[in-house]
Design a protein around this motif. Structure first.
Motif, PDB file in Angstrom:
ATOM      1  N   UNK A 198      21.046  32.559  39.530  1.00  0.00           N
ATOM      2  CA  UNK A 198      21.654  32.183  38.248  1.00  0.00           C
ATOM      3  C   UNK A 198      21.340  30.729  37.875  1.00  0.00           C
ATOM      4  N   UNK A 199      20.948  29.919  38.856  1.00  0.00           N
ATOM      5  CA  UNK A 199      20.750  28.497  38.567  1.00  0.00           C
ATOM      6  C   UNK A 199      19.292  28.030  38.585  1.00  0.00           C
ATOM      7  N   UNK A 200      18.476  28.651  39.430  1.00  0.00           N
ATOM      8  CA  UNK A 200      17.120  28.120  39.617  1.00  0.00           C
ATOM      9  C   UNK A 200      16.117  28.735  38.636  1.00  0.00           C
ATOM     10  N   UNK A 235      19.109  21.126  42.973  1.00  0.00           N
ATOM     11  CA  UNK A 235      19.715  22.381  43.425  1.00  0.00           C
ATOM     12  C   UNK A 235      18.746  23.127  44.349  1.00  0.00           C
ATOM     13  N   UNK A 236      17.491  23.262  43.907  1.00  0.00           N
ATOM     14  CA  UNK A 236      16.501  24.018  44.688  1.00  0.00           C
ATOM     15  C   UNK A 236      16.400  23.482  46.120  1.00  0.00           C
ATOM     16  N   UNK A 237      16.291  22.159  46.224  1.00  0.00           N
ATOM     17  CA  UNK A 237      16.134  21.543  47.548  1.00  0.00           C
ATOM     18  C   UNK A 237      17.387  21.747  48.393  1.00  0.00           C
ATOM     19  N   UNK A 238      18.557  21.606  47.769  1.00  0.00           N
ATOM     20  CA  UNK A 238      19.811  21.755  48.518  1.00  0.00           C
ATOM     21  C   UNK A 238      20.023  23.213  48.938  1.00  0.00           C
ATOM     22  N   UNK A 239      19.673  24.140  48.057  1.00  0.00           N
ATOM     23  CA  UNK A 239      19.822  25.567  48.390  1.00  0.00           C
ATOM     24  C   UNK A 239      18.933  25.928  49.577  1.00  0.00           C
ATOM     25  N   UNK A 246      13.467  31.539  43.403  1.00  0.00           N
ATOM     26  CA  UNK A 246      14.105  32.789  42.976  1.00  0.00           C
ATOM     27  C   UNK A 246      13.533  33.981  43.760  1.00  0.00           C
ATOM     28  N   UNK A 247      12.236  33.927  44.100  1.00  0.00           N
ATOM     29  CA  UNK A 247      11.653  35.002  44.918  1.00  0.00           C
ATOM     30  C   UNK A 247      12.338  35.035  46.287  1.00  0.00           C
TER      31      UNK A 247
END
Lengths: 112, 174
Positions: free
Chosen positions: B52-54, B116-120, B60-61
């Motif tokens: 929902x965020x990236x 966000x991407x890096x933290x996720x 996302x893959x």
């Protein structure tokens, strides 16, 4: 008259093709089976000929893919399902599972 | 970057503490099933949050992979407990995992874009490392039922793949 000869020639040509197919070693397409189990392809290396079919059967309960690094094929194989690909050109093709990139294997495709 | 690493490490520590509690009081199979299912649900939720965020296709893959695989494993777990006529039992380890995950979700929700991407992805590395360690050292050895043990072992193999995949991505997502 010329047209008639051409027509008669056709069946002979067809017979010749069939005879060639039957006599030529490896000319008849084969199906090579690869099992997908416990997040691995088995065997991890197979040799096929152009025109052969590779068949993957996924016995895991998670989905996998067989994805060629060079883009030759890319199929998703659902749990319990089977997927097939006909290899159409010679070469060494490395493939992997997009979902689980640690899963790797190779198919060596020989000319017909 | 340091802040992100610290945040990921903090979650890993909380989760490690949660699993350490499990070692002091041996879990029964109904509790182990609950812990494993909860751990899976947490990663499915994290994957859905990422979806929902990236907007990064690599992220996302990966999130889709997590949702797909953890849902499949949990479906197997549900089918197994039904077959064995066992009701998964809530316990302190599950509760601690859920609490740590809620805190992490709050942190992640506040971020966006590349942060966000890096933290996720960093959290996926830390989380899988922790859960895999717990499966290997605590949950699998403690499981009494052979089918549960086998499912946990298969799960471990899948999640080790996830960890390797996340580690690979962590090197490219900055």
């Amino acid at each position: 008259m010329a047209a008639g000869r051409a027509n008669r020639a056709l069946p002979r040509a067809a017979v010749a093709v069939v005879a060639l197919a039957l006599s030529g070693a490896g000319a008849v397409a084969e199906t090579l089976h690869v099992a997908i189990k416990d997040l691995g392809f088995g065997p991890t290396a197979i040799t096929a000929r152009v025109g052969d079919v590779i068949e993957w059967t996924n016995t895991d309960f998670i989905a996998h893919t067989a994805t060629a690094e060079n883009g030759d094929f890319d199929v998703e194989i659902e749990p319990g399902a089977t997927a097939r690909v006909t290899v159409s050109k010679a070469g060494v093709v490395r493939y992997y599972c997009v979902f689980h990139p640690d899963m790797k294997a190779t198919v060596t495709v020989l000319a017909k | 970057m340091l802040h992100r690493i610290a945040a990921a490490a903090a979650v890993a520590v909380v989760a490690t503490v949660a699993f350490a509690a499990a070692q002091t009081a041996a879990l029964n199979d109904a509790q182990i099933a609950h812990v494993a299912y909860t751990a899976g649900q947490i990663d499915v939720a994290a994957g859905k949050l990422a979806l929902s965020k990236s907007t990064n296709p690599t992220v996302t893959a990966f999130a889709n992979d997590m949702v797909r695989d953890h849902t499949a494993v949990n479906d197997q777990a549900l089918a197994l407990v039904k077959k064995l006529n066992v009701t998964p039992q809530d316990n302190d380890t599950s509760k601690a995992l859920t609490k740590a995950a809620a805190e992490k979700t709050t942190q992640l929700s506040a971020l966006s874009g590349a942060a966000f991407d890096a933290a996720y992805i960093a959290n996926e590395v830390a989380y899988h490392k922790t859960v895999n360690g717990a499966l290997q050292s605590t949950l699998i050895p403690a499981a009494q039922n052979a089918e549960l043990k086998a499912l946990l072992s298969t799960g471990l193999k899948i999640f080790q793949g996830h960890q390797a995949h996340a580690e690979m991505l962590a090197g490219t997502i900055k």
